[in-house]
Write a protein that holds these residues in place. Structure first.
Motif, PDB file in Angstrom:
ATOM      1  N   SER A  18       0.802  -1.225   0.000  1.00 18.94           N
ATOM      2  CA  SER A  18       0.000   0.000   0.000  1.00 18.94           C
ATOM      3  C   SER A  18       0.836   1.277   0.000  1.00 18.94           C
ATOM      4  CB  SER A  18      -0.949   0.000   1.208  1.00 18.94           C
ATOM      5  OG  SER A  18      -0.224  -0.059   2.437  1.00 18.94           O
ATOM      6  N   TYR A  19       1.917   1.293   0.767  1.00 21.87           N
ATOM      7  CA  TYR A  19       2.748   2.491   0.909  1.00 21.87           C
ATOM      8  C   TYR A  19       3.338   2.908  -0.440  1.00 21.87           C
ATOM      9  CZ  TYR A  19       6.170   5.541   3.293  1.00 21.87           C
ATOM     10  OH  TYR A  19       6.918   6.608   3.743  1.00 21.87           O
ATOM     11  N   TYR A  20       3.872   1.936  -1.158  1.00 22.07           N
ATOM     12  CA  TYR A  20       4.528   2.225  -2.428  1.00 22.07           C
ATOM     13  C   TYR A  20       3.501   2.537  -3.514  1.00 22.07           C
ATOM     14  CZ  TYR A  20       8.086   0.201   0.476  1.00 22.07           C
ATOM     15  OH  TYR A  20       8.918  -0.053   1.542  1.00 22.07           O
ATOM     16  N   LEU A  21       2.366   1.860  -3.463  1.00 20.04           N
ATOM     17  CA  LEU A  21       1.303   2.170  -4.415  1.00 20.04           C
ATOM     18  C   LEU A  21       0.825   3.614  -4.251  1.00 20.04           C
ATOM     19  CD1 LEU A  21      -0.824  -1.112  -4.347  1.00 20.04           C
ATOM     20  CD2 LEU A  21       0.531  -0.225  -6.252  1.00 20.04           C
ATOM     21  N   GLN A  22       0.724   4.067  -3.007  1.00 16.37           N
ATOM     22  CA  GLN A  22       0.299   5.438  -2.768  1.00 16.37           C
ATOM     23  C   GLN A  22       1.268   6.430  -3.406  1.00 16.37           C
ATOM     24  OE1 GLN A  22      -2.390   6.758  -1.654  1.00 16.37           O
ATOM     25  NE2 GLN A  22      -1.674   8.884  -1.679  1.00 16.37           N
ATOM     26  N   GLY A  23       2.554   6.155  -3.295  1.00 19.14           N
ATOM     27  CA  GLY A  23       3.542   7.042  -3.905  1.00 19.14           C
ATOM     28  C   GLY A  23       3.400   7.110  -5.409  1.00 19.14           C
ATOM     29  N   PHE A  24       3.203   5.966  -6.042  1.00 21.26           N
ATOM     30  CA  PHE A  24       3.043   5.963  -7.494  1.00 21.26           C
ATOM     31  C   PHE A  24       1.739   6.636  -7.915  1.00 21.26           C
ATOM     32  CE2 PHE A  24       5.976   2.202  -7.162  1.00 21.26           C
ATOM     33  CZ  PHE A  24       7.038   2.814  -7.807  1.00 21.26           C
ATOM     34  N   HIS A  25       0.691   6.494  -7.128  1.00 20.87           N
ATOM     35  CA  HIS A  25      -0.565   7.159  -7.461  1.00 20.87           C
ATOM     36  C   HIS A  25      -0.448   8.676  -7.308  1.00 20.87           C
ATOM     37  CE1 HIS A  25      -3.537   4.107  -8.499  1.00 20.87           C
ATOM     38  NE2 HIS A  25      -2.861   3.302  -7.710  1.00 20.87           N
ATOM     39  N   GLU A  26       0.384   9.134  -6.386  1.00 20.63           N
ATOM     40  CA  GLU A  26       0.613  10.573  -6.282  1.00 20.63           C
ATOM     41  C   GLU A  26       1.342  11.086  -7.524  1.00 20.63           C
ATOM     42  OE1 GLU A  26       2.228  11.924  -2.576  1.00 20.63           O
ATOM     43  OE2 GLU A  26       1.017  10.524  -1.400  1.00 20.63           O
ATOM     44  N   LEU A  27       2.270  10.297  -8.050  1.00 18.41           N
ATOM     45  CA  LEU A  27       2.921  10.678  -9.310  1.00 18.41           C
ATOM     46  C   LEU A  27       1.909  10.680 -10.452  1.00 18.41           C
ATOM     47  CD1 LEU A  27       6.366   8.815  -9.329  1.00 18.41           C
ATOM     48  CD2 LEU A  27       5.892  11.199  -8.791  1.00 18.41           C
ATOM     49  N   ALA A  28       0.999   9.703 -10.450  1.00 16.29           N
ATOM     50  CA  ALA A  28      -0.003   9.621 -11.506  1.00 16.29           C
ATOM     51  C   ALA A  28      -0.916  10.847 -11.498  1.00 16.29           C
ATOM     52  CB  ALA A  28      -0.827   8.342 -11.345  1.00 16.29           C
ATOM     53  N   LYS A  29      -1.255  11.347 -10.301  1.00 13.12           N
ATOM     54  CA  LYS A  29      -2.122  12.529 -10.211  1.00 13.12           C
ATOM     55  C   LYS A  29      -1.465  13.759 -10.826  1.00 13.12           C
ATOM     56  CE  LYS A  29      -3.093  12.630  -5.824  1.00 13.12           C
ATOM     57  NZ  LYS A  29      -3.701  13.070  -4.543  1.00 13.12           N
ATOM     58  N   SER A  30      -0.133  13.788 -10.808  1.00 15.39           N
ATOM     59  CA  SER A  30       0.586  14.930 -11.374  1.00 15.39           C
ATOM     60  C   SER A  30       0.767  14.800 -12.882  1.00 15.39           C
ATOM     61  CB  SER A  30       1.955  15.070 -10.697  1.00 15.39           C
ATOM     62  OG  SER A  30       2.789  13.970 -11.043  1.00 15.39           O
ATOM     63  N   GLY A  31       0.239  13.723 -13.452  1.00 18.41           N
ATOM     64  CA  GLY A  31       0.349  13.515 -14.887  1.00 18.41           C
ATOM     65  C   GLY A  31       1.657  12.911 -15.331  1.00 18.41           C
ATOM     66  N   LYS A  32       2.486  12.476 -14.384  1.00 20.67           N
ATOM     67  CA  LYS A  32       3.798  11.949 -14.716  1.00 20.67           C
ATOM     68  C   LYS A  32       3.812  10.438 -14.926  1.00 20.67           C
ATOM     69  CE  LYS A  32       6.395  15.569 -12.295  1.00 20.67           C
ATOM     70  NZ  LYS A  32       7.427  15.858 -11.276  1.00 20.67           N
ATOM     71  N   LEU A  33       2.669   9.787 -14.696  1.00 24.24           N
ATOM     72  CA  LEU A  33       2.672   8.332 -14.705  1.00 24.24           C
ATOM     73  C   LEU A  33       1.253   7.820 -14.899  1.00 24.24           C
ATOM     74  CD1 LEU A  33       4.562   5.841 -14.097  1.00 24.24           C
ATOM     75  CD2 LEU A  33       3.804   6.029 -11.724  1.00 24.24           C
ATOM     76  N   GLN A  34       1.114   6.739 -15.629  1.00 25.67           N
ATOM     77  CA  GLN A  34      -0.147   6.006 -15.706  1.00 25.67           C
ATOM     78  C   GLN A  34       0.051   4.674 -15.008  1.00 25.67           C
ATOM     79  OE1 GLN A  34      -2.125   5.910 -19.577  1.00 25.67           O
ATOM     80  NE2 GLN A  34      -0.837   7.608 -20.274  1.00 25.67           N
ATOM     81  N   ILE A  35      -0.931   4.244 -14.242  1.00 26.19           N
ATOM     82  CA  ILE A  35      -0.763   3.056 -13.422  1.00 26.19           C
ATOM     83  C   ILE A  35      -1.983   2.163 -13.525  1.00 26.19           C
ATOM     84  CG2 ILE A  35      -1.612   4.275 -11.359  1.00 26.19           C
ATOM     85  CD1 ILE A  35       0.264   2.521  -9.685  1.00 26.19           C
ATOM     86  N   LYS A  36      -1.747   0.862 -13.545  1.00 25.60           N
ATOM     87  CA  LYS A  36      -2.841  -0.107 -13.545  1.00 25.60           C
ATOM     88  C   LYS A  36      -2.458  -1.297 -12.674  1.00 25.60           C
ATOM     89  CE  LYS A  36      -1.427  -2.785 -17.623  1.00 25.60           C
ATOM     90  NZ  LYS A  36      -1.848  -3.312 -18.948  1.00 25.60           N
TER      91      LYS A  36
END
Length: 388
Positions: A18-36
């Motif tokens: 969960s901790y690491y997923l949250q970090g990647f989702h924060e990057l995704a919100k900034s438009g820097k990453l797409q995640i699935k």
């Protein structure tokens, strides 16, 4: 990084991912990453994931594929405490088939000395990197993680363990752990809000009691600290062993009622000083990360793993330099009665967390490390990343 894509393979417990997923989702919100999130197994890693001798370690192995342009990297985050390589040892350690298969292997309890002393690890030392310790939080991928309640891992050909010494049992057991984890998690902002909690506990040291034989020495060392705190009658302390099972008679008098995750956070945040003791094999536990996140001053044993923390953050050396129980308690009491110094340490700890250890900077570090490995010489990149 607008063309960057991340795939999370949901083979682990949400507690560890969960901790690491949250970090990647924060990057995704900034438009820097797409995640699935994917529940099927990647072909390249399938033999390693399905290796029957190693599946019991998957519950704490967080697996990803990162794609950018024409490049792709498979990587994992190993959140196990131990640095051993032993398929028959159900107490955790490196997952050797995954280490052999991924491009980069991030290790929470990174110990370069153990890597050099272990032939099976030394051959792969250039792609083993340190990564921040975690604690469970409610990630923004809550709904995608809930799909595991319906899609049992056996449908995809693997049987991850549930916990240390607890192999995969059945769908209902797996679903129960997933539901319990997701129900108990709190959002990061709710956890950080506890920084404003008034400090009315002088010293906090509430720790779990483990009945396993390999924990005997650690439990005895913790008991000596607890016993000395009990004798500090002039202080308001929260200290003792928590355990779901009855404590052995020797320790029964220092029993502390078991705290829920929410109650633990609330009590920890009230402390002027937290005492920290190492886990098995000198590991950094989630209690370390929580203390840093809450901005609480700490006195404790040396940090044997992730040595770059001490190099990059010299204020930790002053807090984590004590091995003798007498010294630990004496320093904790001294700091608890020196409010200005305690606040200074707490502020430094919180700043370190916000800039280096929080989910988003951790995700940024992972992405940068992967990119350096792709576009540079791996050996020189590893040295550069570890020293940065």
């Amino acid at each position: 990084m607008t063309d960057a894509h991340l795939t999370f393979y949901d083979t682990s417990r949400a507690y560890y991912a969960s901790y690491y997923l949250q970090g990647f989702h924060e990057l995704a919100k900034s438009g820097k990453l797409q995640i699935k999130t994917a529940h099927s197994l990647p072909a390249r890693l399938m033999p390693a994931i399905q290796d029957a001798d190693w599946q019991h370690l998957l519950f704490a192995m967080v697996l990803f594929k990162f794609q950018q342009g024409d490049h792709e990297w498979y990587f994992c985050i190993d959140t196990h405490d131990v640095n051993s390589v032993n398929a028959t040892n159900h107490t955790g350690g490196y997952h050797l088939p995954l280490l052999q298969s991924v491009d980069v292997y991030f290790k929470v309890n990174y110990n370069p000395d153990q890597i050099e002393y272990t032939p099976a690890l030394k051959d792969f030392r250039e792609k083993i990197l340190s990564v921040s310790q975690f604690f469970p939080i409610r990630p923004e991928s809550f709904l995608s993680l809930s799909r595991r309640l319906l899609l049992t891992p056996t449908l995809f050909g693997f049987k991850p363990g549930i916990n240390y010494n607890v192999p995969y049992k059945n769908y209902l057991t797996d679903a129960k752990f997933r539901l319990r984890d997701l129900k108990n998690f709190q959002p990061l902002e709710q956890i950080l809000a506890h920084r404003a909690t008034p400090k009315d506990i002088d010293v906090f040291f509430v720790t779990s009691f483990r009945h396993n034989s390999r924990h005997v020495a650690v439990m005895e060392r913790r008991y000596q600290v607890i016993k000395k705190l009990f004798n500090a009658a002039s202080l308001n302390t929260a200290t003792g062993f928590s355990c779901e099972k009855p404590l052995p008679e020797k320790y029964a008098k220092v029993f502390y009622p078991r705290l829920s995750q929410e109650s633990y956070l609330e009590t920890l945040a009230r402390a002027k000083v937290v005492i920290y003791t190492q886990g098995i094999a000198g590991c950094l536990s989630s209690k370390f990360g929580l203390a840093m996140a809450l901005g609480v001053a700490v006195i404790g044993e040396p940090l044997e793993n992730n040595p770059e923390l001490l190099v990059a953050n010299p204020h930790l050396q002053e807090q984590f330099s004590y091995s003798d129980p007498d010294d630990i308690v004496e320093r904790a009491i001294h700091l608890a009665t020196n409010s200005e110094k305690a606040r200074e340490f707490g502020h430094l700890n919180a700043t370190m967390f916000d800039t280096q250890m929080a989910p988003r900077p951790t995700a940024e570090y992972v992405v940068q490390a992967l990119q350096k490995f792709q576009f540079s010489d791996p050996q020189s990149s590893a040295r550069e990343i570890q020293s940065s």
